[in-house]
Motif scaffolding. Structure first.
Motif, PDB file in Angstrom:
ATOM      1  N   GLY A 100       6.449   3.147  32.731  1.00 50.49           N
ATOM      2  CA  GLY A 100       7.429   2.767  33.745  1.00 50.49           C
ATOM      3  C   GLY A 100       8.741   2.361  33.106  1.00 50.49           C
ATOM      4  N   GLU A 101       9.169   1.138  33.335  1.00 54.48           N
ATOM      5  CA  GLU A 101      10.422   0.635  32.772  1.00 54.48           C
ATOM      6  C   GLU A 101      10.238   0.015  31.391  1.00 54.48           C
ATOM      7  N   GLY A 102       9.022   0.066  30.869  1.00 49.81           N
ATOM      8  CA  GLY A 102       8.757  -0.534  29.570  1.00 49.81           C
ATOM      9  C   GLY A 102       8.534   0.497  28.488  1.00 49.81           C
ATOM     10  N   SER A 103       7.754   0.109  27.470  1.00 54.16           N
ATOM     11  CA  SER A 103       7.466   0.960  26.317  1.00 54.16           C
ATOM     12  C   SER A 103       5.977   1.229  26.257  1.00 54.16           C
ATOM     13  N   CYS A 104       5.605   2.480  26.099  1.00 53.20           N
ATOM     14  CA  CYS A 104       4.195   2.860  26.087  1.00 53.20           C
ATOM     15  C   CYS A 104       3.517   2.343  24.820  1.00 53.20           C
ATOM     16  N   THR A 105       2.372   1.687  25.002  1.00 53.38           N
ATOM     17  CA  THR A 105       1.617   1.152  23.866  1.00 53.38           C
ATOM     18  C   THR A 105       0.289   1.871  23.672  1.00 53.38           C
ATOM     19  N   LEU A 106       0.071   2.972  24.373  1.00 54.00           N
ATOM     20  CA  LEU A 106      -1.191   3.697  24.259  1.00 54.00           C
ATOM     21  C   LEU A 106      -1.300   4.402  22.903  1.00 54.00           C
ATOM     22  N   ASP A 107      -2.517   4.553  22.422  1.00 55.65           N
ATOM     23  CA  ASP A 107      -2.774   5.242  21.156  1.00 55.65           C
ATOM     24  C   ASP A 107      -2.589   6.746  21.342  1.00 55.65           C
ATOM     25  N   ALA A 108      -1.670   7.332  20.592  1.00 54.44           N
ATOM     26  CA  ALA A 108      -1.407   8.762  20.676  1.00 54.44           C
ATOM     27  C   ALA A 108      -1.736   9.489  19.385  1.00 54.44           C
ATOM     28  N   GLY A 109      -2.383   8.823  18.455  1.00 49.73           N
ATOM     29  CA  GLY A 109      -2.593   9.394  17.137  1.00 49.73           C
ATOM     30  C   GLY A 109      -3.349  10.703  17.134  1.00 49.73           C
ATOM     31  N   LYS A 110      -4.463  10.781  17.850  1.00 48.69           N
ATOM     32  CA  LYS A 110      -5.253  12.011  17.862  1.00 48.69           C
ATOM     33  C   LYS A 110      -4.497  13.149  18.556  1.00 48.69           C
ATOM     34  N   ALA A 111      -3.820  12.804  19.643  1.00 49.80           N
ATOM     35  CA  ALA A 111      -3.066  13.836  20.380  1.00 49.80           C
ATOM     36  C   ALA A 111      -1.973  14.435  19.507  1.00 49.80           C
ATOM     37  N   LEU A 112      -1.223  13.589  18.821  1.00 47.96           N
ATOM     38  CA  LEU A 112      -0.142  14.087  17.975  1.00 47.96           C
ATOM     39  C   LEU A 112      -0.698  14.854  16.771  1.00 47.96           C
ATOM     40  N   ALA A 113      -1.830  14.418  16.254  1.00 44.06           N
ATOM     41  CA  ALA A 113      -2.420  15.133  15.133  1.00 44.06           C
ATOM     42  C   ALA A 113      -2.806  16.562  15.541  1.00 44.06           C
ATOM     43  N   ARG A 114      -3.245  16.742  16.756  1.00 44.12           N
ATOM     44  CA  ARG A 114      -3.598  18.080  17.231  1.00 44.12           C
ATOM     45  C   ARG A 114      -2.381  18.998  17.226  1.00 44.12           C
ATOM     46  N   LEU A 115      -1.210  18.396  17.457  1.00 46.33           N
ATOM     47  CA  LEU A 115       0.022  19.176  17.508  1.00 46.33           C
ATOM     48  C   LEU A 115       0.683  19.320  16.137  1.00 46.33           C
ATOM     49  N   GLY A 116       0.134  18.638  15.146  1.00 49.66           N
ATOM     50  CA  GLY A 116       0.754  18.659  13.835  1.00 49.66           C
ATOM     51  C   GLY A 116       2.022  17.858  13.762  1.00 49.66           C
ATOM     52  N   LEU A 117       2.147  16.840  14.637  1.00 47.87           N
ATOM     53  CA  LEU A 117       3.372  16.032  14.709  1.00 47.87           C
ATOM     54  C   LEU A 117       3.107  14.592  14.282  1.00 47.87           C
TER      55      LEU A 117
END
Length: 349
Positions: free
Chosen positions: A332-349
Motif C-alpha cells: 500500500g502506502e508503505g514498504s513491502c517486507t515480504l521475503d522475495a529471495g526465492k522468486a528473484l533467484a528464479r529470475l536470476g535477479l
C-alpha cells in the motif's frame, strides 16, 4: 492511475521513445559507469535520437562542466552538445543567484562545474571563508578533494553564511563499485556546524525546474537508476519515469519501494526506451505479466512461471514487473517486507 497510488508498473502500447518527446537521462549508472559506456546504451540512445526523441542528460554530479560531459559522451559515441547537459551545479547556481546580490562572492567546495555555473549566473567563486562570501556551495569534488575544503565550509557556515548543496546523494557508482557521494561530504559539514543546507539537486524541485527551463520538454520521461533521486524527482515533478537496473537499484530494493520511489516503467537497461511496456494485469489473487504470475502469500512473494509451477522460461523483466505489482499492492502506502529471495533467484535477479 495516479502516481500517489501506483501499485504496479504501467504498460505502454507504443515504444517509450515515441510516446515521449524528451528523455531526461541520468548519467552515472544509466549511460556510463566509471567513465565507460554501459552495455547497450550507445546504440539504444542512437536509435532514440534518430527517431526524433530529444536526449537531455540530467546529472546530480556537479564536478564536471556541461561541455566536459558533452565531450565525454561524444567520445563514447553519443553525439552531445553542452546545451544537452543539465547539472545540479546549474540548478544550485540559479538557487543561489535568486537569494544573493548580483556579483556576490560564493565560497566553492567542489569542482570546476560549480565554478562555471556560478559565473554563468554572474557570481564570483572564492576559495576561503576569509573572502567574505555571501554563500557557501558544496558539490561533488572527486575523490581527491582535500579535507581542508570541508573546514573552510564549516568556518563560514558556523558564522551564519547561507549554505547550499548541489545534491545530497550519499553514494556514486563507479567502475570499481559504489563510492561516497556529495551527501557524505555534506554530512561532514553538517556534523561540524549543526546547520542544514538548501539543496538543489534531484529529487528536489530546483533541479526539475532547471531541467524544464533548459529543455522545454512537454512530454518528458525521466530515465534513472536511483529510486531516491531519479524516480522520486519524477514523482515530485509529476512526470513519468523509467527505472533501469544498470546502476544503484537492484530488483530486491525495487520491490520495497514506497509510493514516491515507484517508477512508471521498469526495464533491464536503456533498450527499454525502444520498446512498448507490457501490461501487468490482475490474475486471481495475484498479478500476471507475460508468462509470469506473482502473489503475496504466507509472508513471501511467490512466482509461478510459464508452466504454472515456477519454471524458468519467459522474460525475467516480466517476472519482476509481476512481483512489483504483488509487492506494491501488499505494501500500500508503505514498504513491502515480504521475503522475495526465492522468486528473484528464479529470475536470476
Amino acid at each position: 492511475m495516479s502516481r500517489q497510488s501506483r501499485t504496479r508498473p504501467a504498460g505502454s502500447g507504443r515504444s517509450l521513445h515515441q510516446a515521449y518527446d524528451t528523455a531526461l537521462l541520468d548519467l552515472d549508472g544509466v549511460v556510463y559507469a566509471g567513465g565507460q559506456a554501459i552495455a547497450h546504451a550507445v546504440p539504444a540512445l542512437g536509435t532514440a535520437r534518430a527517431d526524433g526523441m530529444r536526449l537531455a542528460y540530467v546529472t546530480n554530479n556537479a564536478l564536471r562542466t556541461p561541455g566536459a560531459v558533452a565531450e565525454h559522451l561524444t567520445e563514447l559515441g553519443i553525439p552531445t552538445a553542452a546545451d544537452d547537459v543539465i547539472t545540479s551545479a546549474q540548478a544550485v547556481a540559479r538557487l543561489i543567484a535568486d537569494q544573493v546580490p548580483a556579483g556576490a562572492r560564493v565560497l566553492v567546495i567542489g569542482g570546476e562545474g560549480l565554478r562555471v555555473a556560478l559565473r554563468e549566473r554572474g557570481l564570483v567563486p572564492v576559495e576561503s571563508a576569509d573572502d567574505d562570501p555571501a554563500a557557501v556551495v558544496q558539490g561533488y569534488g572527486g575523490p581527491d578533494l582535500p579535507w581542508g575544503r570541508f573546514a573552510e565550509a564549516s568556518y563560514a557556515v558556523a558564522r551564519g553564511v547561507p549554505w547550499f548543496a548541489s545534491n545530497t546523494d550519499l553514494t556514486i557508482p563507479g567502475a570499481r563499485g559504489i563510492a561516497p557521494g556529495n551527501g557524505a561530504a555534506v554530512q561532514v559539514v553538517r556534523i561540524a556546524t549543526g546547520a542544514e543546507p538548501q539543496v538543489a539537486g534531484k529529487p528536489l524541485p530546483p533541479m526539475h525546474r532547471e531541467t524544464i527551463l533548459r529543455t522545454g520538454a512537454e512530454r518528458p520521461l525521466v530515465v534513472g537508476d536511483r529510486l531516491d533521486t531519479d524516480i522520486e524527482g519524477a514523482f515530485n515533478g509529476d512526470v513519468d519515469s523509467l527505472l533501469v537496473l544498470t546502476g544503484v537499484t537492484d530488483a530486491a530494493l525495487l520491490l520495497t519501494a514506497e509510493p514516491p520511489h515507484r517508477p512508471t516503467y521498469v526495464d533491464s537497461d536503456l533498450r527499454g526506451m525502444l520498446t512498448g511496456q507490457p501490461e501487468v494485469t490482475a490474475a486471481g489473487a495475484g498479478f500476471r505479466c507475460g508468462d509470469w504470475t506473482a502473489q503475496a502469500r504466507d509472508g513471501v512473494l511467490e512466482l509461478a512461471g510459464p508452466s504454472g509451477d515456477g519454471g524458468d522460461g519467459g522474460d525475467a523483466m516480466d517476472g519482476l514487473r509481476a512481483l512489483c505489482a504483488a509487492a506494491w499492492t501488499y505494501a500500500g502506502e508503505g514498504s513491502c517486507t515480504l521475503d522475495a529471495g526465492k522468486a528473484l533467484a528464479r529470475l536470476g535477479l
